[in-house]
Design a protein around this motif. Structure first.
Motif, PDB file in Angstrom:
ATOM      1  N   GLY A 163      -7.498  -2.077   4.081  1.00  0.00           N
ATOM      2  CA  GLY A 163      -8.438  -2.511   5.224  1.00  0.00           C
ATOM      3  C   GLY A 163      -9.151  -1.329   5.998  1.00  0.00           C
ATOM      4  N   THR A 164     -10.352  -1.292   6.039  1.00  0.00           N
ATOM      5  CA  THR A 164     -11.009  -0.302   7.028  1.00  0.00           C
ATOM      6  C   THR A 164     -11.800  -0.898   8.013  1.00  0.00           C
ATOM      7  N   LYS A 165     -11.525  -2.118   8.591  1.00  0.00           N
ATOM      8  CA  LYS A 165     -12.587  -2.750   9.524  1.00  0.00           C
ATOM      9  C   LYS A 165     -12.316  -2.272  10.857  1.00  0.00           C
ATOM     10  N   MET A 166     -11.287  -1.402  11.006  1.00  0.00           N
ATOM     11  CA  MET A 166     -10.971  -1.106  12.320  1.00  0.00           C
ATOM     12  C   MET A 166     -11.588   0.388  12.432  1.00  0.00           C
ATOM     13  N   GLN A 167     -11.817   0.617  13.769  1.00  0.00           N
ATOM     14  CA  GLN A 167     -12.477   1.972  13.959  1.00  0.00           C
ATOM     15  C   GLN A 167     -11.650   3.171  14.082  1.00  0.00           C
ATOM     16  N   LYS A 168     -11.871   3.848  13.138  1.00  0.00           N
ATOM     17  CA  LYS A 168     -10.923   5.240  13.179  1.00  0.00           C
ATOM     18  C   LYS A 168      -9.707   4.753  12.630  1.00  0.00           C
ATOM     19  N   THR A 169      -9.306   3.460  11.954  1.00  0.00           N
ATOM     20  CA  THR A 169      -7.791   3.432  11.413  1.00  0.00           C
ATOM     21  C   THR A 169      -7.930   2.625  10.314  1.00  0.00           C
ATOM     22  N   ALA A 170      -7.114   2.925   9.405  1.00  0.00           N
ATOM     23  CA  ALA A 170      -7.055   2.356   8.042  1.00  0.00           C
ATOM     24  C   ALA A 170      -5.725   1.512   8.010  1.00  0.00           C
ATOM     25  N   LYS A 171      -5.770   0.334   7.518  1.00  0.00           N
ATOM     26  CA  LYS A 171      -4.518  -0.579   7.377  1.00  0.00           C
ATOM     27  C   LYS A 171      -4.085   0.026   5.656  1.00  0.00           C
ATOM     28  N   LYS A 206      18.093  -6.331  -9.622  1.00  0.00           N
ATOM     29  CA  LYS A 206      16.662  -5.755 -10.180  1.00  0.00           C
ATOM     30  C   LYS A 206      15.985  -5.366  -8.994  1.00  0.00           C
ATOM     31  N   PHE A 207      15.135  -4.256  -9.288  1.00  0.00           N
ATOM     32  CA  PHE A 207      14.425  -3.554  -7.939  1.00  0.00           C
ATOM     33  C   PHE A 207      13.059  -4.390  -7.894  1.00  0.00           C
ATOM     34  N   PHE A 208      12.824  -4.861  -6.949  1.00  0.00           N
ATOM     35  CA  PHE A 208      11.523  -5.437  -6.698  1.00  0.00           C
ATOM     36  C   PHE A 208      10.814  -4.843  -5.680  1.00  0.00           C
ATOM     37  N   ASN A 209       9.353  -4.814  -5.658  1.00  0.00           N
ATOM     38  CA  ASN A 209       8.466  -4.131  -4.918  1.00  0.00           C
ATOM     39  C   ASN A 209       8.376  -4.690  -3.504  1.00  0.00           C
ATOM     40  N   LYS A 210       8.756  -4.207  -2.374  1.00  0.00           N
ATOM     41  CA  LYS A 210       8.845  -5.006  -1.088  1.00  0.00           C
ATOM     42  C   LYS A 210       7.574  -4.228  -0.292  1.00  0.00           C
ATOM     43  N   ARG A 211       6.436  -5.118  -0.007  1.00  0.00           N
ATOM     44  CA  ARG A 211       5.679  -4.711   0.988  1.00  0.00           C
ATOM     45  C   ARG A 211       5.847  -4.548   2.362  1.00  0.00           C
ATOM     46  N   LYS A 212       4.852  -3.333   3.189  1.00  0.00           N
ATOM     47  CA  LYS A 212       4.921  -3.573   4.353  1.00  0.00           C
ATOM     48  C   LYS A 212       3.673  -2.598   4.710  1.00  0.00           C
ATOM     49  N   THR A 213       2.920  -3.183   5.948  1.00  0.00           N
ATOM     50  CA  THR A 213       1.646  -2.682   6.125  1.00  0.00           C
ATOM     51  C   THR A 213       1.978  -1.751   7.402  1.00  0.00           C
ATOM     52  N   TYR A 214       1.187  -0.656   7.150  1.00  0.00           N
ATOM     53  CA  TYR A 214       1.274   0.269   8.317  1.00  0.00           C
ATOM     54  C   TYR A 214      -0.343   0.678   8.811  1.00  0.00           C
ATOM     55  N   PHE A 215      -0.659   1.128  10.080  1.00  0.00           N
ATOM     56  CA  PHE A 215      -1.741   1.350  10.381  1.00  0.00           C
ATOM     57  C   PHE A 215      -1.720   2.925  10.449  1.00  0.00           C
ATOM     58  N   ALA A 216      -2.996   3.467   9.878  1.00  0.00           N
ATOM     59  CA  ALA A 216      -2.742   5.051  10.112  1.00  0.00           C
ATOM     60  C   ALA A 216      -4.186   5.568  10.854  1.00  0.00           C
ATOM     61  N   HIS A 217      -4.048   6.504  11.517  1.00  0.00           N
ATOM     62  CA  HIS A 217      -5.241   6.972  12.265  1.00  0.00           C
ATOM     63  C   HIS A 217      -6.097   7.782  11.360  1.00  0.00           C
ATOM     64  N   ASP A 218      -7.426   7.446  11.305  1.00  0.00           N
ATOM     65  CA  ASP A 218      -8.232   8.013  10.272  1.00  0.00           C
ATOM     66  C   ASP A 218      -9.481   8.551  11.018  1.00  0.00           C
ATOM     67  N   PRO A 219      -9.604   9.691  11.681  1.00  0.00           N
ATOM     68  CA  PRO A 219     -10.679  10.110  12.731  1.00  0.00           C
ATOM     69  C   PRO A 219     -12.195   9.993  12.045  1.00  0.00           C
ATOM     70  N   LEU A 220     -12.019  10.817  10.833  1.00  0.00           N
ATOM     71  CA  LEU A 220     -13.545  10.781  10.290  1.00  0.00           C
ATOM     72  C   LEU A 220     -13.830   9.683   9.114  1.00  0.00           C
ATOM     73  N   GLN A 221     -13.103   8.436   9.426  1.00  0.00           N
ATOM     74  CA  GLN A 221     -13.251   7.352   8.687  1.00  0.00           C
ATOM     75  C   GLN A 221     -13.671   7.338   7.106  1.00  0.00           C
ATOM     76  N   GLN A 222     -12.944   8.300   6.555  1.00  0.00           N
ATOM     77  CA  GLN A 222     -13.194   8.717   5.331  1.00  0.00           C
ATOM     78  C   GLN A 222     -12.213   7.696   4.267  1.00  0.00           C
ATOM     79  N   CYS A 223     -11.608   6.743   4.621  1.00  0.00           N
ATOM     80  CA  CYS A 223     -10.798   5.993   3.724  1.00  0.00           C
ATOM     81  C   CYS A 223     -11.713   4.674   3.314  1.00  0.00           C
ATOM     82  N   VAL A 224     -11.515   4.461   1.947  1.00  0.00           N
ATOM     83  CA  VAL A 224     -12.111   3.204   1.508  1.00  0.00           C
ATOM     84  C   VAL A 224     -11.022   2.424   0.971  1.00  0.00           C
TER      85      VAL A 224
END
Lengths: 139, 163
Positions: A19-27, A41-59
Motif C-alpha cells: 500500500g502507498t496511500k499514506m503520504q511518504k510512507t509505504a506499507k 514444514k516451513f510456512f511463510n509467515k507474514r508481517k507488515t512493516y511501515f517504511a519511510h519513503d520521502p520521494l514517494q517512488q514506491c508502487v
C-alpha cells in the motif's frame, strides 16, 4: 508514555509493497519461513512493516529492501526505503480489458431457419406414441 | 526426505552473523534452473533450520536466469549466479563464501559447553541430573524404595536418646 526502546530487531528486510496511500510512507509485507513444530514444514509467515519513503517512488507490488532507522520515526514507522529491488506494475491484480459496453444479442441471428408456429397443448407433432428405445442384447 | 528433524539438523551451512537476508530467484521450468529448484527443495529447509534469524525469500519466474542474493549487515550485497549448477555445488559455494568455518563452529560449541557444568545437580532445564538418587550405585530415592531402618531419622534419633 514513551518507554526508552533499544534498536529495532530487524536491521535489513526485504518485502513487497502492498500500500502507498499514506503520504511518504509505504506499507510493506515481509514473509519469513517459520517451521511448524508438528508438521516439520516451513510456512511463510507474514508481517507488515511501515517504511519511510520521502520521494514517494514506491508502487504497489514493488519488491523493496528496507533499512532500520537508528530511532523510530513515528509510532509505527521504524524503517526506511533503502532500495527497490524489483519494480512493480502498480496494479492490484489481473485487469479486464476496459472499453465501451457492446450490446450482444441473446440468440444468434439465423435467417435460414424459420420459427415453427407454437402447437396447442395436448397434440404431439407426429401423432404417434413415443416408444422407448429397446436395447438389443446379443446372446 | 526433507521433512525429518534429523535431515534438517544434518545441514552444515551456518551463515556468518553479518548475513541478514537471502533471496533466491529461480524458474519453475527449464534445464538451467534445475539445480536451483533442487537447492530450494532440499537445501533451503536445512539452511533456514540452522539460521532461524535469516530472512529467506523465494521469487519464482521473475528473471530469465536463476541467482541468489545475500544482503549483509554493512549494506553489502553478494550476488551468486546459480545457472547450470547442481544443488550440491551451490551449497558448497555458499558455505565457502558466507558460511562459518568448521573451526569457528567448534569454538562456539566449546564456549557453549563452558557455561553449563555437567557435574552440577539441579532442574532438568539447566543440568543433566536432578538428584544423587538417579545415579546407579548410590542410595535409591526413598519415594520408590524405602530406606533401611538404620538411615531413617526416626531410628537415628531413638538411638541417640538411648545412648
Amino acid at each position: 508514555m514513551s518507554v526508552p526502546r533499544g534498536a529495532v530487531h530487524a536491521k535489513w528486510i526485504v518485502g513487497k509493497v502492498i500500500g502507498t496511500k499514506m503520504q511518504k510512507t509505504a506499507k510493506v509485507r515481509v514473509t519469513r519461513l517459520v517451521l511448524d513444530p508438528y508438521l516439520l514444514k516451513f510456512f511463510n509467515k507474514r508481517k507488515t512493516y511501515f517504511a519511510h519513503d520521502p520521494l514517494q517512488q514506491c508502487v504497489v507490488g514493488d519488491i523493496v529492501l528496507l533499512k532500520a532507522l537508528p530511532e523510530r520515526r513515528s509510532k509505527h514507522v521504524k524503517h526506511e526505503l533503502a532500495e527497490i529491488v524489483f519494480k512493480g506494475t502498480g496494479l492490484l491484480g489481473p485487469q479486464r480489458p476496459r472499453g465501451q459496453l457492446v450490446k450482444i444479442p441473446l440468440r444468434a441471428q439465423s435467417g435460414s431457419q424459420e420459427r415453427r408456429p407454437l402447437q396447442p397443448p395436448g397434440q404431439t407433432r407426429d401423432q404417434q406414441p413415443v416408444q422407448a428405445p429397446v436395447s438389443q442384447c446379443q446372446t | 526426505g526433507p521433512l525429518t528433524g534429523r535431515y534438517l539438523s544434518q545441514g552444515d551451512v551456518v551463515f556468518k552473523s553479518s548475513v541478514k537476508v537471502m533471496t533466491v530467484n529461480y524458474n519453475t521450468a527449464g534445464e538451467l534452473s534445475e539445480g536451483a529448484r533442487k537447492f530450494v527443495f532440499f537445501n533451503i529447509p536445512q539452511i533456514q533450520y540452522k539460521n532461524p534469524w535469516v530472512q529467506i525469500m523465494l521469487f519464482r519466474n521473475m528473471t530469465p536466469s536463476p541467482f541468489l542474493r545475500f544482503y549483509l549487515d554493512n549494506g553489502e550485497q553478494v550476488l551468486v549466479d546459480v545457472e547450470d549448477k547442481t544443488n550440491k555445488e551451490i551449497t558448497e559455494h555458499v558455505k565457502k563464501i558466507l558460511g562459518k568455518s568448521k573451526e569457528m563452529l567448534e569454538k562456539e560449541e566449546r564456549e557453549k559447553k563452558k557455561l553449563s557444568h555437567p557435574a552440577n545437580f539441579g532442574p532438568k532445564k539447566y543440568n543433566l541430573r536432578e538428584c544423587m538418587c538417579e545415579i546407579e550405585g548410590q542410595v535409591p530415592c526413598p519415594a520408590f524404595v524405602p530406606l533401611p531402618k538404620e538411615m531413617r531419622g526416626k531410628y537415628k534419633a531413638a538411638m541417640k536418646n538411648e545412648a
